[in-house]
Design a protein around this motif. Structure first.
Motif, PDB file in Angstrom:
ATOM      1  N   ASP A 141      85.202   5.166  63.844  1.00  0.00           N
ATOM      2  CA  ASP A 141      85.452   5.767  62.336  1.00  0.00           C
ATOM      3  C   ASP A 141      84.245   6.350  61.847  1.00  0.00           C
ATOM      4  N   PHE A 142      82.949   5.613  61.837  1.00  0.00           N
ATOM      5  CA  PHE A 142      81.780   6.244  61.387  1.00  0.00           C
ATOM      6  C   PHE A 142      81.242   7.352  62.235  1.00  0.00           C
ATOM      7  N   SER A 143      81.499   7.473  63.699  1.00  0.00           N
ATOM      8  CA  SER A 143      81.164   8.770  64.296  1.00  0.00           C
ATOM      9  C   SER A 143      81.996   9.682  64.090  1.00  0.00           C
ATOM     10  N   ASN A 144      83.279   9.371  63.296  1.00  0.00           N
ATOM     11  CA  ASN A 144      84.078  10.546  63.172  1.00  0.00           C
ATOM     12  C   ASN A 144      83.445  11.135  61.750  1.00  0.00           C
ATOM     13  N   ARG A 145      83.250  10.228  60.891  1.00  0.00           N
ATOM     14  CA  ARG A 145      83.034  10.510  59.334  1.00  0.00           C
ATOM     15  C   ARG A 145      81.544  11.220  59.403  1.00  0.00           C
ATOM     16  N   TYR A 146      80.395  10.823  60.179  1.00  0.00           N
ATOM     17  CA  TYR A 146      79.226  11.296  60.098  1.00  0.00           C
ATOM     18  C   TYR A 146      78.602  11.959  61.168  1.00  0.00           C
ATOM     19  N   GLY A 147      79.525  11.942  62.388  1.00  0.00           N
ATOM     20  CA  GLY A 147      79.018  12.636  63.416  1.00  0.00           C
ATOM     21  C   GLY A 147      79.734  13.723  64.282  1.00  0.00           C
ATOM     22  N   GLY A 149      82.708  13.174  65.486  1.00  0.00           N
ATOM     23  CA  GLY A 149      83.184  12.957  66.582  1.00  0.00           C
ATOM     24  C   GLY A 149      82.361  12.244  67.655  1.00  0.00           C
ATOM     25  N   PHE A 150      80.993  12.117  67.304  1.00  0.00           N
ATOM     26  CA  PHE A 150      80.004  11.864  68.293  1.00  0.00           C
ATOM     27  C   PHE A 150      79.146  10.630  67.444  1.00  0.00           C
ATOM     28  N   TYR A 151      78.743   9.710  68.375  1.00  0.00           N
ATOM     29  CA  TYR A 151      77.658   8.814  67.914  1.00  0.00           C
ATOM     30  C   TYR A 151      76.128   9.326  68.070  1.00  0.00           C
ATOM     31  N   ASN A 152      75.503   9.762  66.857  1.00  0.00           N
ATOM     32  CA  ASN A 152      74.116  10.291  67.034  1.00  0.00           C
ATOM     33  C   ASN A 152      73.222   9.443  65.934  1.00  0.00           C
ATOM     34  N   LEU A 153      72.098   9.825  65.688  1.00  0.00           N
ATOM     35  CA  LEU A 153      71.130   8.971  65.093  1.00  0.00           C
ATOM     36  C   LEU A 153      71.749   9.038  63.334  1.00  0.00           C
ATOM     37  N   THR A 154      72.366   9.942  62.880  1.00  0.00           N
ATOM     38  CA  THR A 154      72.974   9.926  61.649  1.00  0.00           C
ATOM     39  C   THR A 154      74.045   8.866  61.479  1.00  0.00           C
ATOM     40  N   THR A 201      69.899  17.766  77.672  1.00  0.00           N
ATOM     41  CA  THR A 201      68.542  17.790  76.894  1.00  0.00           C
ATOM     42  C   THR A 201      68.160  17.985  75.591  1.00  0.00           C
ATOM     43  N   THR A 202      69.307  18.523  74.740  1.00  0.00           N
ATOM     44  CA  THR A 202      69.158  18.848  73.307  1.00  0.00           C
ATOM     45  C   THR A 202      70.373  18.140  72.783  1.00  0.00           C
ATOM     46  N   ASP A 203      70.216  17.685  71.524  1.00  0.00           N
ATOM     47  CA  ASP A 203      71.364  17.163  70.569  1.00  0.00           C
ATOM     48  C   ASP A 203      71.883  16.129  71.320  1.00  0.00           C
ATOM     49  N   ARG A 204      71.228  15.224  71.654  1.00  0.00           N
ATOM     50  CA  ARG A 204      71.717  13.866  72.325  1.00  0.00           C
ATOM     51  C   ARG A 204      72.725  13.191  71.351  1.00  0.00           C
ATOM     52  N   LYS A 205      73.865  13.104  71.776  1.00  0.00           N
ATOM     53  CA  LYS A 205      74.970  12.638  71.123  1.00  0.00           C
ATOM     54  C   LYS A 205      76.161  11.968  72.127  1.00  0.00           C
ATOM     55  N   LEU A 206      76.625  10.797  71.760  1.00  0.00           N
ATOM     56  CA  LEU A 206      77.423   9.823  72.670  1.00  0.00           C
ATOM     57  C   LEU A 206      78.806  10.234  72.145  1.00  0.00           C
ATOM     58  N   SER A 207      79.734  10.724  73.246  1.00  0.00           N
ATOM     59  CA  SER A 207      81.109  10.799  73.030  1.00  0.00           C
ATOM     60  C   SER A 207      81.857   9.378  72.828  1.00  0.00           C
ATOM     61  N   ILE A 236      64.433   4.808  66.251  1.00  0.00           N
ATOM     62  CA  ILE A 236      64.420   3.804  65.211  1.00  0.00           C
ATOM     63  C   ILE A 236      64.076   4.189  63.816  1.00  0.00           C
ATOM     64  N   ASP A 237      62.764   4.966  63.805  1.00  0.00           N
ATOM     65  CA  ASP A 237      62.379   5.311  62.535  1.00  0.00           C
ATOM     66  C   ASP A 237      63.310   6.183  61.606  1.00  0.00           C
ATOM     67  N   VAL A 238      64.116   7.164  62.429  1.00  0.00           N
ATOM     68  CA  VAL A 238      64.988   7.668  61.674  1.00  0.00           C
ATOM     69  C   VAL A 238      66.162   6.798  61.004  1.00  0.00           C
ATOM     70  N   VAL A 239      66.551   5.841  61.853  1.00  0.00           N
ATOM     71  CA  VAL A 239      67.626   4.792  61.398  1.00  0.00           C
ATOM     72  C   VAL A 239      67.196   3.976  60.194  1.00  0.00           C
ATOM     73  N   ILE A 240      65.817   3.593  60.163  1.00  0.00           N
ATOM     74  CA  ILE A 240      65.558   2.839  59.168  1.00  0.00           C
ATOM     75  C   ILE A 240      65.255   3.884  58.126  1.00  0.00           C
ATOM     76  N   ALA A 241      65.047   4.922  58.097  1.00  0.00           N
ATOM     77  CA  ALA A 241      64.593   5.766  57.078  1.00  0.00           C
ATOM     78  C   ALA A 241      65.821   5.950  56.253  1.00  0.00           C
ATOM     79  N   ALA A 242      67.098   6.027  56.856  1.00  0.00           N
ATOM     80  CA  ALA A 242      68.358   6.561  56.239  1.00  0.00           C
ATOM     81  C   ALA A 242      68.648   5.236  55.206  1.00  0.00           C
ATOM     82  N   HIS A 243      68.446   3.920  55.517  1.00  0.00           N
ATOM     83  CA  HIS A 243      68.710   3.022  54.555  1.00  0.00           C
ATOM     84  C   HIS A 243      67.608   1.669  54.791  1.00  0.00           C
ATOM     85  N   PRO A 244      66.576   1.968  54.191  1.00  0.00           N
ATOM     86  CA  PRO A 244      65.305   0.822  54.399  1.00  0.00           C
ATOM     87  C   PRO A 244      65.718  -0.518  54.230  1.00  0.00           C
TER      88      PRO A 244
END
Length: 323
Positions: A141-147, A149-154, A201-207, A236-244
């Motif tokens: 669900d979160f991958s659909n809402r924020y990515g 349809g893919f799981y990424n750093l966002t 090699t670019t825009d790494r995201k998990l299906s 990890i720094d990107v993940v923490i920065a989203a919601h410290p």
């Protein structure tokens, strides 16, 4: 010897279904490596075998692999036989050391495994190691809402924060500090780093198909290639920065009672993780002798060789001497 891009779902490492007695646990990466024979398919291995497996199968950087493996082994492994279960306690690791040591494997709560997992429930609710379809549905669900349809750093940043809030609201024993604080953020970027085909090699995201293959089915997707270079938990720094969020836990056995622990390790003071593991080892093995003492000295030193590089200059501790 070779640390580049490589097919890892190959003829030498075919996926096989679980046999009676095979052990799996809370880590989808280790589960997959066992199911493909990168470690023993029964789910029990030496720490050196595990280091080799995560390098061969996932192209994990050597010192990072040492840190992850030896933290798990020192806290959850059998230090007499030097064997570790990637799931629950088993006689396959050999005779257990005397209490308070437990040789309980990856499933032991509060050491390597911990609360607010992405696809595993908190131990408070009974099963902290099996794939949880409800939590995976949230992952999707979160991958659909924020990515898209893919799981990424966002997605990782939003899902990590949401799972923390879930545990605060429902788990009166919620603990989110020291080793678990570090591994919780690590597990959010692990799928992006290690479960995405290395030819991307670019825009790494998990299906979602690939995610289900690793998390649920414990197998590499068809024709899967590991990353093209030795890799750690970048992002990890990107993940923490989203919601410290600071380490701590629910206090006094009450939900919605999160209290920050100023003495916990975090990413500004990672060497506290090392000292926490050393102190925990001393509590588990207060007066070791013979081969147990030798193995403790050896494994604590191996841990430090990784920690010194990954965490950046932590002073080595010698609770059992230097021999």
């Amino acid at each position: 010897r070779f640390t580049g891009l490589k097919l890892v779902n190959d003829r030498d490492h075919p996926w096989r279904p679980l046999r009676n007695g095979d052990i799996r646990g809370p880590c989808p990466g280790m589960n997959t490596l066992a199911s493909h024979g990168y470690i023993s398919r029964d789910g029990v291995a030496s720490p050196s075998d595990i280091v080799k497996a995560v390098q061969e199968g996932l192209n994990m950087e050597n010192k990072f692999a040492i840190v992850v493996t030896y933290i798990a082994h020192l806290l959850d492994g059998n230090l007499v036989t030097d064997l570790l279960s990637i799931g629950g306690k088993t006689p396959k690791t050999g005779p257990a050391p005397a209490p308070p040591a437990h040789a309980g494997g990856f499933n032991v709560h509060g050491t390597f495994e911990g609360d607010a997992g992405m696809t595993r429930a908190d131990a408070f609710f009974g099963d902290n190691h099996s794939f949880n379809q409800t939590l995976f549905d949230k992952f999707v669900d979160f991958s659909n809402r924020y990515g898209g349809g893919f799981y990424n750093l966002t997605v990782a940043g939003e899902l990590r924060y949401s799972r923390i809030q879930d545990s605060i609201a429902t788990n009166p024993e919620f603990s989110f500090k020291d080793v678990r604080y570090i591994t919780a953020y690590g597990e959010t970027v692990f799928p992006i780093t290690f479960f995405v085909d290395g030819r991307t090699t670019t825009d790494r995201k998990l299906s979602m198909d690939a995610a289900a293959s690793f998390f649920r089915d414990m197998r590499f997707p068809p024709d899967f290639h590991r990353p093209g270079q030795p890799t750690t938990n970048e992002g990890i720094d990107v993940v923490i920065a989203a919601h410290p969020w600071l380490p701590g836990g629910n206090a006094d056995g009450k939900v919605n009672n999160y209290v920050v622990d100023p003495n916990s390790a975090d990413f500004t003071q990672p060497c506290r993780v090392y000292s926490h593991v050393v102190n925990s080892a001393v509590q588990l093995y207060p007066n070791p002798t013979g081969i147990l003492r030798r193995n403790l000295i050896k494994n604590l030193h191996y841990l430090h060789t990784g920690v010194d590089v990954v965490f950046g200059g932590c002073a080595e501790l010698f609770p059992y001497g230097r021999s």
